[in-house]
Motif scaffolding. Structure first.
Motif, PDB file in Angstrom:
ATOM      1  N   GLN A  53       0.782  -1.214   0.005  1.00 34.21           N
ATOM      2  CA  GLN A  53      -0.030   0.043   0.068  1.00 34.21           C
ATOM      3  C   GLN A  53       0.866   1.423   0.101  1.00 34.21           C
ATOM      4  N   TRP A  54       2.215   1.133  -0.301  1.00 31.98           N
ATOM      5  CA  TRP A  54       2.997   2.411  -0.262  1.00 31.98           C
ATOM      6  C   TRP A  54       2.581   3.496  -1.081  1.00 31.98           C
ATOM      7  N   PRO A  55       1.699   3.498  -2.268  1.00 31.38           N
ATOM      8  CA  PRO A  55       1.141   4.432  -2.835  1.00 31.38           C
ATOM      9  C   PRO A  55       0.194   5.387  -1.968  1.00 31.38           C
ATOM     10  N   SER A  56      -0.489   4.841  -1.202  1.00 30.67           N
ATOM     11  CA  SER A  56      -1.484   5.449  -0.255  1.00 30.67           C
ATOM     12  C   SER A  56      -0.590   6.363   0.799  1.00 30.67           C
ATOM     13  N   TYR A  57       0.396   5.671   1.357  1.00 25.94           N
ATOM     14  CA  TYR A  57       1.386   6.263   2.238  1.00 25.94           C
ATOM     15  C   TYR A  57       2.014   7.458   1.438  1.00 25.94           C
ATOM     16  N   VAL A  58       2.569   7.370   0.370  1.00 23.95           N
ATOM     17  CA  VAL A  58       3.149   8.772  -0.537  1.00 23.95           C
ATOM     18  C   VAL A  58       2.042   9.776  -0.840  1.00 23.95           C
ATOM     19  N   ALA A  59       0.887   9.414  -1.314  1.00 22.14           N
ATOM     20  CA  ALA A  59      -0.174  10.212  -1.581  1.00 22.14           C
ATOM     21  C   ALA A  59      -0.699  10.952  -0.311  1.00 22.14           C
ATOM     22  N   TYR A  60      -0.721  10.255   0.749  1.00 27.99           N
ATOM     23  CA  TYR A  60      -1.145  10.852   2.166  1.00 27.99           C
ATOM     24  C   TYR A  60      -0.140  11.935   2.450  1.00 27.99           C
ATOM     25  N   LEU A  61       1.219  11.658   2.401  1.00 29.26           N
ATOM     26  CA  LEU A  61       2.229  12.484   2.561  1.00 29.26           C
ATOM     27  C   LEU A  61       2.196  13.688   1.982  1.00 29.26           C
ATOM     28  N   ALA A  62       2.057  13.635   0.742  1.00 30.48           N
ATOM     29  CA  ALA A  62       1.958  14.780  -0.205  1.00 30.48           C
ATOM     30  C   ALA A  62       0.896  15.671  -0.092  1.00 30.48           C
ATOM     31  N   SER A  63      -0.095  15.143   0.161  1.00 33.25           N
ATOM     32  CA  SER A  63      -1.419  15.832   0.562  1.00 33.25           C
ATOM     33  C   SER A  63      -1.548  16.625   1.718  1.00 33.25           C
ATOM     34  N   TYR A  64      -1.144  15.602   3.033  1.00 32.97           N
ATOM     35  CA  TYR A  64      -0.909  16.249   4.213  1.00 32.97           C
ATOM     36  C   TYR A  64       0.158  17.366   4.319  1.00 32.97           C
ATOM     37  N   LEU A  96     -10.302  27.685   0.428  1.00 24.87           N
ATOM     38  CA  LEU A  96     -10.792  26.712   0.937  1.00 24.87           C
ATOM     39  C   LEU A  96     -11.553  25.553   0.196  1.00 24.87           C
ATOM     40  N   PHE A  97     -12.237  26.175  -0.692  1.00 22.42           N
ATOM     41  CA  PHE A  97     -12.774  25.123  -1.832  1.00 22.42           C
ATOM     42  C   PHE A  97     -11.809  24.270  -2.454  1.00 22.42           C
ATOM     43  N   THR A  98     -10.960  24.818  -2.784  1.00 21.25           N
ATOM     44  CA  THR A  98      -9.759  24.139  -3.757  1.00 21.25           C
ATOM     45  C   THR A  98      -8.835  23.213  -2.747  1.00 21.25           C
ATOM     46  N   THR A  99      -8.677  23.615  -1.716  1.00 25.17           N
ATOM     47  CA  THR A  99      -8.097  22.773  -0.464  1.00 25.17           C
ATOM     48  C   THR A  99      -9.071  21.715  -0.238  1.00 25.17           C
ATOM     49  N   ALA A 100     -10.381  21.744   0.064  1.00 24.29           N
ATOM     50  CA  ALA A 100     -11.291  20.678   0.251  1.00 24.29           C
ATOM     51  C   ALA A 100     -11.360  19.608  -0.787  1.00 24.29           C
ATOM     52  N   LEU A 101     -10.764  19.994  -1.957  1.00 19.79           N
ATOM     53  CA  LEU A 101     -10.829  18.975  -3.066  1.00 19.79           C
ATOM     54  C   LEU A 101      -9.698  18.121  -3.025  1.00 19.79           C
ATOM     55  N   LEU A 102      -8.799  18.214  -2.256  1.00 20.52           N
ATOM     56  CA  LEU A 102      -7.561  17.348  -2.251  1.00 20.52           C
ATOM     57  C   LEU A 102      -7.687  16.250  -1.699  1.00 20.52           C
ATOM     58  N   PRO A 103      -8.506  15.656  -0.813  1.00 17.45           N
ATOM     59  CA  PRO A 103      -8.684  14.221  -0.476  1.00 17.45           C
ATOM     60  C   PRO A 103      -9.090  13.593  -1.791  1.00 17.45           C
ATOM     61  N   PHE A 104      -9.984  14.030  -2.589  1.00 14.48           N
ATOM     62  CA  PHE A 104     -10.454  13.191  -4.023  1.00 14.48           C
ATOM     63  C   PHE A 104      -9.232  12.776  -4.705  1.00 14.48           C
ATOM     64  N   PRO A 105      -8.476  13.653  -5.249  1.00 12.83           N
ATOM     65  CA  PRO A 105      -7.344  13.253  -6.068  1.00 12.83           C
ATOM     66  C   PRO A 105      -6.245  12.312  -5.148  1.00 12.83           C
ATOM     67  N   THR A 106      -6.385  12.668  -4.072  1.00 11.70           N
ATOM     68  CA  THR A 106      -5.368  11.728  -3.329  1.00 11.70           C
ATOM     69  C   THR A 106      -5.521  10.430  -3.272  1.00 11.70           C
ATOM     70  N   ILE A 107      -6.977   9.960  -3.354  1.00 11.62           N
ATOM     71  CA  ILE A 107      -7.761   8.561  -3.165  1.00 11.62           C
ATOM     72  C   ILE A 107      -7.365   8.156  -4.770  1.00 11.62           C
ATOM     73  N   VAL A 108      -7.695   9.070  -5.723  1.00 13.45           N
ATOM     74  CA  VAL A 108      -7.447   8.575  -7.176  1.00 13.45           C
ATOM     75  C   VAL A 108      -6.015   8.170  -7.254  1.00 13.45           C
ATOM     76  N   VAL A 109      -5.108   8.925  -7.018  1.00 15.86           N
ATOM     77  CA  VAL A 109      -3.695   8.748  -7.193  1.00 15.86           C
ATOM     78  C   VAL A 109      -3.249   7.463  -6.540  1.00 15.86           C
ATOM     79  N   SER A 110      -3.931   7.261  -5.309  1.00 13.87           N
ATOM     80  CA  SER A 110      -3.438   5.937  -4.440  1.00 13.87           C
ATOM     81  C   SER A 110      -4.056   4.839  -5.034  1.00 13.87           C
TER      82      SER A 110
END
Length: 227
Positions: A53-64, A96-110
């Motif tokens: 699951q390393w892609p999930s960790y990298v995507a989470y790190l980048a977005s966090y 705030l609107f664009t920041t709130a979008l980040l979880p979605f592309p993070t999941i898509v990349v992961s």
């Protein structure tokens, strides 16, 4: 209604905008972690499942990291704001609107990286880059608005501070466009690596480019002489 009376109705203390924004940032960071799950593997394969699951960790790190530095930049900006008008409220809501979008592309990349489909990975990286670039563009609009309305700022804020800060936002747009192009046309993993650059850049300069240059001058001044 006279001009001064209208100003009193349209302008307010920034404390409510800051409190609302902090609540949104807290929710966004919480949503990011929801994609980190226990792997569905047979007994004895937990370690390989976690490593897979390393892609999930990298995507989470980048977005966090990105959300963290957005919060730091938001805090640094509002520390210099004396009053908030309707236009600045809208600029803040766009950020705030664009920041709130980040979880979605993070999941898509992961998910795309874990499925090992090259075409989907390229699209996912380009999609994340689009959202990241859009977020930087809203910061550019935010800084531009403050540069055009110095009457909203505290008296001790240097003239031209937010004029210079627009460079930081524009640099982010360029970096995310570059990451998206590289990730789509060259290699998705290289594009993913470039996503880690903007958070580092914004973290180092979160107090502003003025403060960053001042820190560098002080460091050089007090650097011990070489033998």
């Amino acid at each position: 209604m006279s001009g001064p009376e209208m100003d009193l109705g349209e302008r307010s203390d920034p404390s409510r905008a800051v409190a609302f924004s902090d609540a949104i940032f807290a929710i966004i960071i919480t949503l990011l972690v929801l994609d980190l799950r226990v792997p569905d593997v047979p007994p004895g394969r937990l370690l390989s499942g976690l490593l897979g699951q390393w892609p999930s960790y990298v995507a989470y790190l980048a977005s966090y990291s990105y959300v963290a530095v957005v919060w730091l930049n938001h805090k640094a900006a509002f520390n210099r704001i004396r009053q908030v008008d309707r236009g600045l409220h809208w600029m803040n809501l766009f950020v705030l609107f664009t920041t709130a979008l980040l979880p979605f592309p993070t999941i898509v990349v992961s998910h795309a990286l874990q499925e090992h489909d090259n075409a989907d990975q390229r699209v996912a990286i380009a999609f994340y880059a689009m959202v990241g670039g859009l977020l930087c563009a809203t910061w550019l609009a935010f800084y531009h608005y403050l540069a055009r309305h110095p009457d909203l700022l505290k008296e001790q804020v240097k003239d031209g501070f937010f004029h210079v800060e627009r460079f930081r936002a524009a640099a982010g747009v360029v970096l995310y466009v570059l990451a998206g192009v590289i990730g789509y046309l060259v290699a998705p993993l290289v594009g993913l690596a470039v996503f880690l650059v903007p958070p580092v850049f914004y973290a180092v300069t979160s107090a502003g480019l003025y403060q960053f240059r001042m820190t560098r001058r002080i460091t050089r001044r007090f650097r011990p002489p070489r033998d």
